[in-house]
Scaffold this motif. Structure first.
Motif, short mmCIF file in Angstrom:
data_model
loop_
_atom_site.label_atom_id
_atom_site.label_comp_id
_atom_site.label_asym_id
_atom_site.label_seq_id
_atom_site.Cartn_x
_atom_site.Cartn_y
_atom_site.Cartn_z
N ASP A 183 38.22 42.91 37.12
CA ASP A 183 37.78 43.94 36.17
C ASP A 183 38.96 44.83 35.82
O ASP A 183 38.91 46.05 35.99
N ASN A 186 38.91 48.26 33.66
CA ASN A 186 37.87 49.23 34.01
C ASN A 186 38.52 50.57 34.39
O ASN A 186 39.05 50.74 35.49
N PRO A 216 32.14 45.33 41.39
CA PRO A 216 31.96 44.09 40.62
C PRO A 216 30.64 43.38 40.92
O PRO A 216 30.11 42.68 40.06
N ARG A 219 28.16 44.51 38.64
CA ARG A 219 28.59 44.38 37.25
C ARG A 219 28.66 42.91 36.82
O ARG A 219 29.45 42.54 35.96
N LEU A 223 30.87 41.20 33.71
CA LEU A 223 32.04 40.39 34.03
C LEU A 223 31.85 38.91 33.71
O LEU A 223 32.79 38.12 33.84
#
Length: 248
Positions: A183, A186, A216, A219, A223
């Motif tokens: 990520d 971010n 993550p 998320r 992703l």
């Protein structure tokens, strides 16, 4: 009034937590007796109960010494009772529990182990998640599988955003590095890692809102495209992320 929370570092990278209010004091997990008993003595607190999240030694091994010193009763999951120290009270998800004058929700969070539970104090806006939802990560799947852990994380993700997630370990360096690898754009994650690097305080607890923005494993949908899994269900993306973290 919210309960007072004290975060204690134990062993090399464990966290234990003391919760204190007018009705007494509760400990969540018991990795190491000395720092816990030292803190209780320094604050002049007696210990009423120990909550156990799961059976791994680094969360329960100090129970006998702490019980001998304090007389605290021990509370843990019925499903894990055969692998926990002797319990004074067995609890199961959905059953009523009250501690320190507050209702406590017992949440099923199997995945890292089977029978792992989290304890949610909704009035004080705290959840003790141990090795399920962790700071920028989640526990390894030693006994459960990815769908089981995904379901557990979804139960925790349904809590209010201002809930403090009190996890069981300081794995922030490794978790943060992995999170950044999957990520990298971010900004919230970069800011969190900067603040952790500058702080001398523990990297947990953090609010659920912050975990949503930087973890993550919460998320997966965001992703998915970057993993060439844009059309995959979030649970499958989570499984890929967990496998990647295991090899990281």
């Amino acid at each position: 009034m919210p309960l007072e929370l004290v975060t204690l570092r134990c062993l090399s990278d464990n966290y234990a937590y003391l919760l204190h209010g007018d009705a007494g004091t509760v400990l969540v997990d018991a990795p190491e007796a000395l720092p816990i008993l030292t803190e209780l003595e320094a604050r002049g607190w007696s210990l009423d109960a120990i909550l156990l999240t799961h059976h791994h030694d680094d969360h329960i091994q100090a129970v006998p010494e702490i019980v001998a010193a304090t007389g605290a009763r021990v509370i843990g999951a019925s499903a894990d009772a055969h692998r926990l120290p002797d319990l004074d009270l067995r609890v199961a998800p959905g059953e009523p529990l009250e501690l320190l004058g507050e209702p406590v929700a017992v949440i099923e969070v199997s995945g890292h182990t089977v029978g792992h539970v989290a304890f949610h104090f909704p009035q004080s806006r705290m959840a003790f998640t141990a090795d399920s939802l962790m700071a920028m990560g989640c526990g390894r799947l030693f006994e459960g599988d990815a769908p089981m852990m995904w379901d557990s994380l979804q139960r925790l993700a349904a809590l209010p955003d201002d809930t403090l997630i009190c996890s069981g370990h300081d794995y922030c360096a490794g978790n943060g590095a992995f999170a950044l690898s999957v990520d990298p754009e971010n900004d919230a994650l970069k800011d969190r890692l900067r603040r952790i690097a500058e702080a001398e305080s523990p990297c947990a607890p953090a609010t659920l809102a912050e975990e949503r923005a930087t973890n993550p494993f919460l998320r997966a949908a965001a992703l998915a495209a970057g993993l060439d899994m844009a059309d995959a269900p979030p649970a499958e993306v989570f499984a890929r992320l967990r496998a990647m973290k295991d090899a990281f």
